[in-house]
Design an enzyme around this catalytic site. Sequence first.
Site, PDB file in Angstrom:
ATOM      1  N   GLU A  68      28.817  46.500  -1.805  1.00 14.15           N
ATOM      2  CA  GLU A  68      27.586  45.806  -1.383  1.00 14.15           C
ATOM      3  C   GLU A  68      27.060  46.409  -0.079  1.00 14.15           C
ATOM      4  OE1 GLU A  68      28.573  41.431  -3.358  1.00 14.15           O
ATOM      5  OE2 GLU A  68      28.983  41.734  -1.246  1.00 14.15           O
TER       6      GLU A  68
ATOM      7  N   GLY B 150      23.360  37.982  -2.883  1.00 13.48           N
ATOM      8  CA  GLY B 150      23.621  36.651  -2.343  1.00 13.48           C
ATOM      9  C   GLY B 150      24.365  36.741  -1.016  1.00 13.48           C
ATOM     10  N   ALA B 151      24.814  35.591  -0.531  1.00 11.78           N
ATOM     11  CA  ALA B 151      25.595  35.558   0.714  1.00 11.78           C
ATOM     12  C   ALA B 151      26.476  34.318   0.693  1.00 11.78           C
ATOM     13  CB  ALA B 151      24.667  35.515   1.923  1.00 11.78           C
ATOM     14  N   ASP B 152      27.560  34.379   1.450  1.00 13.88           N
ATOM     15  CA  ASP B 152      28.409  33.190   1.613  1.00 13.88           C
ATOM     16  C   ASP B 152      27.937  32.360   2.791  1.00 13.88           C
ATOM     17  OD1 ASP B 152      30.321  33.761  -0.539  1.00 13.88           O
ATOM     18  OD2 ASP B 152      30.727  35.542   0.661  1.00 13.88           O
TER      19      ASP B 152
ATOM     20  N   LYS C 157      29.673  38.005   3.706  1.00 15.10           N
ATOM     21  CA  LYS C 157      29.670  38.276   2.280  1.00 15.10           C
ATOM     22  C   LYS C 157      31.072  38.705   1.846  1.00 15.10           C
ATOM     23  CE  LYS C 157      26.512  40.709   0.490  1.00 15.10           C
ATOM     24  NZ  LYS C 157      26.735  39.785  -0.639  1.00 15.10           N
TER      25      LYS C 157
ATOM     26  N   GLY D 252      33.064  37.241  -3.473  1.00 19.44           N
ATOM     27  CA  GLY D 252      33.353  37.800  -4.806  1.00 19.44           C
ATOM     28  C   GLY D 252      34.092  39.129  -4.732  1.00 19.44           C
TER      29      GLY D 252
HETATM   30  O1  LIG Z   1      29.238  38.569  -1.360  1.00 23.98           O
HETATM   31  C1  LIG Z   1      29.270  38.223  -2.507  1.00 23.98           C
HETATM   32  C2  LIG Z   1      30.195  38.829  -3.492  1.00 23.98           C
HETATM   33  O2  LIG Z   1      31.102  39.726  -2.897  1.00 23.98           O
HETATM   34  C3  LIG Z   1      28.344  37.157  -2.989  1.00 23.98           C
HETATM   35  O3  LIG Z   1      27.034  37.549  -2.736  1.00 23.98           O
HETATM   36  C4  LIG Z   1      28.646  35.874  -2.290  1.00 23.98           C
HETATM   37  O4  LIG Z   1      30.022  35.558  -2.475  1.00 23.98           O
HETATM   38  C5  LIG Z   1      27.779  34.723  -2.811  1.00 23.98           C
HETATM   39  O5  LIG Z   1      28.139  34.419  -4.119  1.00 23.98           O
HETATM   40  P1  LIG Z   1      27.413  33.289  -4.978  1.00 23.98           P
HETATM   41  O6  LIG Z   1      26.029  33.771  -5.247  1.00 23.98           O
HETATM   42  O7  LIG Z   1      28.261  33.211  -6.231  1.00 23.98           O
HETATM   43  O8  LIG Z   1      27.435  32.010  -4.195  1.00 23.98           O
END
Ligand SMILES: O=C(CO)[C@H](O)[C@H](O)COP(=O)(O)O
Length: 221
Positions: free
Chosen positions: A103, A82-84, A94, A97
Amino acid sequence: MSRDELKKAVGQAALKYVRPGTVVGVGTGSTVAHFIDALATMKHDIEGAVSSSEDSTAKLLACGIPVIDLNNVDQLSVYVDGADEINPQMQMIKGGGAALTREKIIAAVAEQFICIADASKQVDVLGHFPLPVEVIPMARAYVARELVKMGGLPEYRQHVVTDNGNIILDVYNLSIVNPAELERKINALPGVVTVGLFAARGADVALIGTEGGVITLKKGV
Ligand SMILES: O=C(CO)[C@H](O)[C@H](O)COP(=O)(O)O
């Protein structure tokens, strides 16, 4: 559709990039959790997964997917994460989490980075989401001062210790017009393990969950 339904749709859509008989790179987060559920439906067709966090490892094992040490893998055809935030150049923030370092390592090994995200993650300019930086604990104050010199407002993420035993500084107030340069600059600070900017190695494919369905974006197209 709820945001979670959009995340589920892209998690399922990513399955089409998984080749039978291979090891799959698996990211971290709530969107990836849906991908792991989808991957479980073809667990007998893959060799296993390389995991980017203790959380994802636990979920993969609970689904019966073998977790393989990255050091024992020569080739990784896809990494799904995923990504922020993601911009039109497929560069990302990113680390929401706190799994950014592992990653980034797996992304570097993979031939293709498949980013899965709901449409709220799309931005023109990165930096509205606070930029995570993983830092060795004794360097916290020094790195924070250097980030202030770069125009950022770093905030210590309380009660979070990364899987590597380090801390996270979340940097506010950045409008990241040159992500590759900022990635290099922050990574060069002694004490920084890595910054959550994925610019030099961005995504190759982005699967974006929208109300109208899953949109596929490809780097350079
Ligand atoms: O980089 C990340 C974790 O380190 C995640 O991919 C990012 O925070 C997106 O999270 P989500 O899918 O819960 O929205």
